[in-house]
Design a protein around this motif. Structure first.
Motif, mmCIF file in Angstrom:
data_model
loop_
_atom_site.group_PDB
_atom_site.id
_atom_site.type_symbol
_atom_site.label_atom_id
_atom_site.label_comp_id
_atom_site.label_asym_id
_atom_site.label_seq_id
_atom_site.Cartn_x
_atom_site.Cartn_y
_atom_site.Cartn_z
ATOM 1 N N VAL A 1 -65.937 -37.435 -12.568
ATOM 2 C CA VAL A 1 -66.022 -36.160 -13.477
ATOM 3 C C VAL A 1 -65.136 -35.297 -12.699
ATOM 4 N N ARG A 2 -64.188 -34.854 -13.016
ATOM 5 C CA ARG A 2 -63.457 -33.550 -12.340
ATOM 6 C C ARG A 2 -63.829 -32.336 -12.576
ATOM 7 N N VAL A 3 -63.971 -31.539 -11.326
ATOM 8 C CA VAL A 3 -64.794 -30.281 -11.109
ATOM 9 C C VAL A 3 -63.632 -29.342 -10.264
ATOM 10 N N GLY A 4 -63.399 -28.099 -10.607
ATOM 11 C CA GLY A 4 -62.533 -27.133 -10.287
ATOM 12 C C GLY A 4 -62.474 -25.999 -10.972
ATOM 13 N N THR A 5 -62.114 -24.896 -10.233
ATOM 14 C CA THR A 5 -62.171 -23.697 -10.618
ATOM 15 C C THR A 5 -61.356 -23.330 -11.943
ATOM 16 N N MET A 6 -61.272 -22.163 -12.513
ATOM 17 C CA MET A 6 -60.713 -21.902 -13.736
ATOM 18 C C MET A 6 -59.345 -21.812 -13.537
ATOM 19 N N HIS A 7 -58.882 -21.286 -12.231
ATOM 20 C CA HIS A 7 -57.442 -21.138 -11.827
ATOM 21 C C HIS A 7 -57.020 -22.674 -11.781
ATOM 22 N N SER A 8 -57.623 -23.478 -11.343
ATOM 23 C CA SER A 8 -57.280 -24.824 -10.766
ATOM 24 C C SER A 8 -57.070 -25.606 -12.357
ATOM 25 N N PHE A 9 -57.578 -25.208 -13.236
ATOM 26 C CA PHE A 9 -57.795 -25.897 -14.543
ATOM 27 C C PHE A 9 -56.259 -25.702 -15.236
ATOM 28 N N LYS A 10 -55.789 -24.744 -14.885
ATOM 29 C CA LYS A 10 -54.495 -24.353 -15.561
ATOM 30 C C LYS A 10 -53.481 -25.362 -15.920
ATOM 31 N N GLY A 11 -52.892 -25.774 -16.903
ATOM 32 C CA GLY A 11 -51.907 -26.877 -17.349
ATOM 33 C C GLY A 11 -52.585 -28.177 -17.403
ATOM 34 N N LEU A 12 -54.236 -28.224 -17.208
ATOM 35 C CA LEU A 12 -54.753 -29.745 -17.377
ATOM 36 C C LEU A 12 -55.270 -29.669 -18.863
ATOM 37 N N GLU A 13 -55.915 -30.926 -19.140
ATOM 38 C CA GLU A 13 -56.532 -31.116 -20.336
ATOM 39 C C GLU A 13 -57.717 -32.363 -20.241
ATOM 40 N N PHE A 14 -58.780 -32.200 -21.128
ATOM 41 C CA PHE A 14 -59.839 -33.067 -20.730
ATOM 42 C C PHE A 14 -60.536 -33.271 -22.327
ATOM 43 N N ARG A 15 -61.103 -34.482 -22.526
ATOM 44 C CA ARG A 15 -61.426 -34.697 -23.747
ATOM 45 C C ARG A 15 -62.752 -33.685 -23.801
ATOM 46 N N CYS A 16 -63.581 -33.361 -22.692
ATOM 47 C CA CYS A 16 -64.890 -32.935 -22.786
ATOM 48 C C CYS A 16 -64.824 -31.877 -21.664
ATOM 49 N N VAL A 17 -65.060 -30.659 -21.853
ATOM 50 C CA VAL A 17 -65.160 -29.431 -20.748
ATOM 51 C C VAL A 17 -66.304 -28.758 -20.815
ATOM 52 N N ALA A 18 -66.934 -28.626 -19.675
ATOM 53 C CA ALA A 18 -68.065 -27.716 -19.415
ATOM 54 C C ALA A 18 -67.807 -26.712 -18.576
ATOM 55 N N VAL A 19 -67.774 -25.353 -19.187
ATOM 56 C CA VAL A 19 -67.609 -24.054 -18.180
ATOM 57 C C VAL A 19 -68.867 -23.532 -17.980
ATOM 58 N N VAL A 20 -69.197 -23.625 -16.669
ATOM 59 C CA VAL A 20 -70.324 -23.079 -16.153
ATOM 60 C C VAL A 20 -70.331 -21.716 -15.397
ATOM 61 N N GLY A 21 -71.564 -20.976 -15.257
ATOM 62 C CA GLY A 21 -71.586 -19.966 -14.675
ATOM 63 C C GLY A 21 -70.780 -18.807 -14.970
ATOM 64 N N ALA B 1 -60.088 -28.057 -23.299
ATOM 65 C CA ALA B 1 -61.032 -29.231 -24.055
ATOM 66 C C ALA B 1 -60.195 -29.410 -25.080
ATOM 67 N N ARG B 2 -60.315 -30.820 -25.346
ATOM 68 C CA ARG B 2 -59.894 -31.471 -26.615
ATOM 69 C C ARG B 2 -60.910 -31.804 -27.620
ATOM 70 N N ASP B 3 -62.014 -32.187 -27.514
ATOM 71 C CA ASP B 3 -62.979 -32.580 -28.427
ATOM 72 C C ASP B 3 -64.290 -31.982 -28.448
ATOM 73 N N SER B 4 -64.761 -31.609 -27.342
ATOM 74 C CA SER B 4 -65.957 -30.868 -26.816
ATOM 75 C C SER B 4 -65.743 -29.937 -25.882
ATOM 76 N N LEU B 5 -66.706 -28.746 -26.099
ATOM 77 C CA LEU B 5 -66.591 -27.719 -25.083
ATOM 78 C C LEU B 5 -68.287 -27.450 -24.989
ATOM 79 N N ALA B 6 -68.711 -27.151 -23.852
ATOM 80 C CA ALA B 6 -69.899 -26.575 -23.617
ATOM 81 C C ALA B 6 -69.807 -25.351 -22.474
ATOM 82 N N VAL B 7 -70.233 -24.087 -22.993
ATOM 83 C CA VAL B 7 -70.195 -23.019 -22.106
ATOM 84 C C VAL B 7 -71.583 -22.574 -21.667
ATOM 85 N N SER B 8 -71.696 -22.115 -20.365
ATOM 86 C CA SER B 8 -73.107 -21.795 -20.158
ATOM 87 C C SER B 8 -73.030 -20.726 -19.058
ATOM 88 N N TRP B 9 -74.314 -19.970 -18.984
ATOM 89 C CA TRP B 9 -74.354 -19.197 -17.845
ATOM 90 C C TRP B 9 -75.981 -19.113 -17.390
#
Length: 722
Positions: free
Chosen positions: A638-658, A698-706
């Protein structure tokens, strides 16, 4: 000779198919190439079967393996079949029976609609519309206008039964593709003329012959924005293995019109929201320009960060097969270009770059030396947004400088002391063998202005994050002539402090600017949720900062589940929920490398990696894996990175935490209102855009949490509930 073509709907679902199923697709394609038509229909392994009680006898199924079936369009004339979907056996048969094919009488493209479901629900919606107090959704458009845009009688009846956007959202996945786009654009507020320009006109340019709605062979070959004709098994194998290779064969007519226009009379620009294909268009433009280079000519393909450079390099390798041609393209960040140019100067002295987060202490030291009593943050921003932005080199020029747009007052009498402090800052840096990145860009632009341009063409991706000093460098890197600059960007994804007006820098794209509105990455449900974070917020255009951009008409043809949005009592509980979410995605067949986890801070990313590893789930930070491989998938971690580092990338599923009230907006990223209230608002918007960027990876699934209190960005948008 028979051949099997591929519909974009198949490629959209391709990442979900396991390798044995993909191998079955390749085997089926090879059979179509090897057998005659008569042999195809008799082949017991392929089982090209017609279906009882089907809406369209031209839609059949083929065997992929024991459990999977392909749904194909098998027209009564011509040799070309189209693979529409690959699904589990029973689902494939159920889906195939409902579908109906047609040829659009205006756009000339093959379309597929869920006729059975439309026939079932339309009468109910017509009854509701007759008693509804609301005006019909498309009441202001005449039948003639709608038909001129390609709406046929069946879809016209369905469109006339709708009273609001929510009803259209129900119908949209069932409608024929081009007609769906037309209705979505109109419902979003676009005019008939705008829809004609974006959807219809590009298709009409490909042919002037009358439309024969029974000639599927011609229509299939005309539908290159949605149907791929693959000519070699090696090409298909490459497509099945590499997601970018799958999408590179498709360009929407509006995209192809931009990428392969013979020539532009000057700088050209393409804008659009996340996932609209700006980068793909930019890469295709490079391919087009490579075909017209003269001896000695070179192309610069540039962007903001090294991660994006890696992604561009990988994309160009997939698109341009000839290594000799690729060698004529320099792929670099703008800062990297500047460093090279400065280093090539005969008397060049190597200076180490000063990181942006190191500048403020340096400004404090310079202010103390000169007696300036204002804040170091004010000095850093004055230097960045006024002096470097306007290429000011003397005190006289600074005293006459236009500071409109700055929220901090500064009298003419105060400017000499500020200028003295700037000179002290730059002198101290030089004495220590250091220089800021923007200083390097400004110096490189001056050097190129003296010795002349280095490139015939410059193609810029993620243009919204570049500073005026970087734009001056790019302007100096290429002579002002036709096809000099090709610019791709989205002001809604501006996450760095580099607001700019191309017009003010002499880069005029008026009449050569196109906006893309169709998202090809995220589902409509993810898109709708994410855009609520920005709706109603003024965002300046790239071309002219005095005009605002808009997400009007921004749509996706893909559909799926809405985002999972949830709070947790503690950070520990939130990380536990992250593990459960990732396990759920893995259990559904998603590869680990196709899952991304994003957070505002590196420390949060480190905690996420540790928790995933403790749970037995391989995870790696983007700093320890190339952005290109992270975007491409195929890895187990699984790829983990800051929001800045995610710029220009894409994934089938993304979890945005914190996503809590302490992280977004991050207080230290905001200029205090007493220093500069306008800059405070700009910084606040950058933080908002940062969350928007992370969610739209995110392409297919997105999860956002805090954990704790949710970010004010969520509460203001009203999207904090699950």
């Amino acid at each position: 000779m028979p051949q099997l073509a591929f519909d974009i709907g198949f490629f959209a679902e391709l990442p979900k198919l396991q390798p044995p199923v993909r191998k079955g697709v390749l085997d089926a394609w090879e059979k179509f190439n090897r057998l005659t038509l008569d042999q195809l229909f008799k082949d017991q392994g392929l089982k090209l079967e017609s279906l009882t009680n089907a809406k369209d006898k031209q839609i059949r199924t083929i065997r992929i393996d024991q459990f999977w079936r392909g749904v194909v369009l098998a027209p009564p004339s011509g040799d070309t079949f189209v693979l529409l979907r690959v699904m589990q056996h029973d689902k494939a048969i159920e889906w195939a029976k409902k579908q109906k094919s047609s040829v659009n009488a205006v756009t000339r493209a093959v379309e597929i609609r869920d006729a059975a479901t439309l026939d079932e629900i339309t009468p109910a919606y017509e009854r509701v519309a007759r008693t509804s107090p609301k005006q019909r959704l498309f009441a202001k458009f005449s039948d003639g206008d709608l038909k001129a845009l390609g709406i046929d009688d069946e879809t016209l009846r369905q469109a006339r039964s709708l009273v609001d956007q929510e009803q259209l959202d129900v119908f949209a996945p069932l409608l024929p593709q081009d007609q769906r786009e037309v209705l979505q654009y109109l419902a979003a507020g676009c005019t008939v003329e705008e829809v004609w320009q974006d959807i219809v006109a590009p298709a009409l340019q490909a042919s002037t012959q009358p439309v024969d709605t029974q000639d599927y062979e011609t229509a299939i070959h005309h539908s290159r924005a949605r149907i791929a004709l693959v000519t070699a098994s090696e090409e298909l194998r490459d497509i099945l293995e590499k997601p970018f290779a799958a999408w590179r064969v498709f360009l929407h007519p509006s995209q192809r019109k931009v990428a392969y226009r013979a020539s532009y009379s000057g700088p050209a620009q393409v804008t659009g929201g996340p996932g609209t294909g700006k980068t793909v268009v930019a890469l295709h433009r490079v391919k087009h320009l490579l075909g017209h280079l003269r001896d000695g000519d070179r192309i610069l393909l540039t962007t903001y960060t090294n991660a994006l450079v890696n992604a561009l390099r990988s994309g160009l390798e997939s698109l341009v097969d000839d290594p000799a041609l690729r060698e004529r393209v320099d792929i670099s960040t703008v800062d990297g270009l500047a460093s090279r140019i400065v280093a090539e100067k005969p008397d060049a002295v190597a200076l180490r770059p000063l990181m942006y987060n190191q500048e403020e202490s340096r400004w404090g030291k310079a202010a103390k030396a000169t007696g300036f009593t204002g804040s170091a943050q004010f000095l850093a921003q004055e230097y960045r947004h006024v002096i470097l932005a306007q290429d000011i080199r003397t005190l006289a020029d600074y005293e006459a400088a236009d500071r409109r747009g700055r929220g901090s007052r500064l009298t003419v009498a105060e400017r000499p002391l500020v200028w003295e402090t700037v000179e002290r800052f730059t002198a101290d840096l030089a004495a220590d063998g250091a220089r800021t990145w923007l200083q390097t860009c400004a110096e490189a632009a001056r050097l190129l202005a003296e010795k002349g341009p280095q490139y015939r063409h410059v193609v810029v991706d993620e243009a919204q994050d570049l500073h005026p000093a970087q734009w001056r460098l790019l302007r100096a890197a290429v002579p002002a002539r036709p096809d000099d600059l090709f610019i791709a960007g989205d002001p809604h994804q501006r996450i760095y402090d580099s607001k700019v007006s191309l017009k003010s820098l002499g880069i005029k794209v008026t009449g050569r600017s196109v906006k893309l509105r169709k998202n090809y990455r995220s589902t409509q449900e993810i898109l709708r949720w994410s855009t609520t974070l920005l709706i109603g917020r003024p965002i300046a255009e790239l071309e002219d900062e005095n005009r605002n951009d808009t997400l009007l008409g921004y749509r996706s043809a893909l559909h799926g589940d809405g985002p999972v949005v949830r709070g947790a009592a503690s950070e520990e509980a939130e990380l536990d929920a992250l593990v459960d979410q990732v396990r759920s995605w893995l259990g559904a067949g998603v590869d680990g490398g196709e899952i991304g986890v994003s957070a505002r801070f590196n420390k949060t990313c480190a905690k996420a990696v540790a928790r995933l590893k403790d749970a037995g789930i391989p995870a790696v930070t983007l700093r320890n894996a190339s952005g290109a491989s992270a975007a491409a998938g195929g890895e187990t971690a699984v790829r983990v990175g800051t929001m800045h580092s995610f710029k220009g990338l894409e994934f089938r599923c993304v979890a945005v935490v914190g996503v809590n009230d302490e992280a977004l907006p991050f207080a230290k990223a905001l200029t205090p209102t007493d220093v500069d209230p306008r800059q405070h608002e700009t910084d606040l918007m950058s933080e908002r855009c940062l969350l928007f960027v992370a969610c739209t990876r995110a392409r297919d699934s997105l999860a956002v949490s805090w954990s704790g209190e949710p970010s004010s960005f969520l509460t203001e948008a009203g999207v904090t509930t699950v």
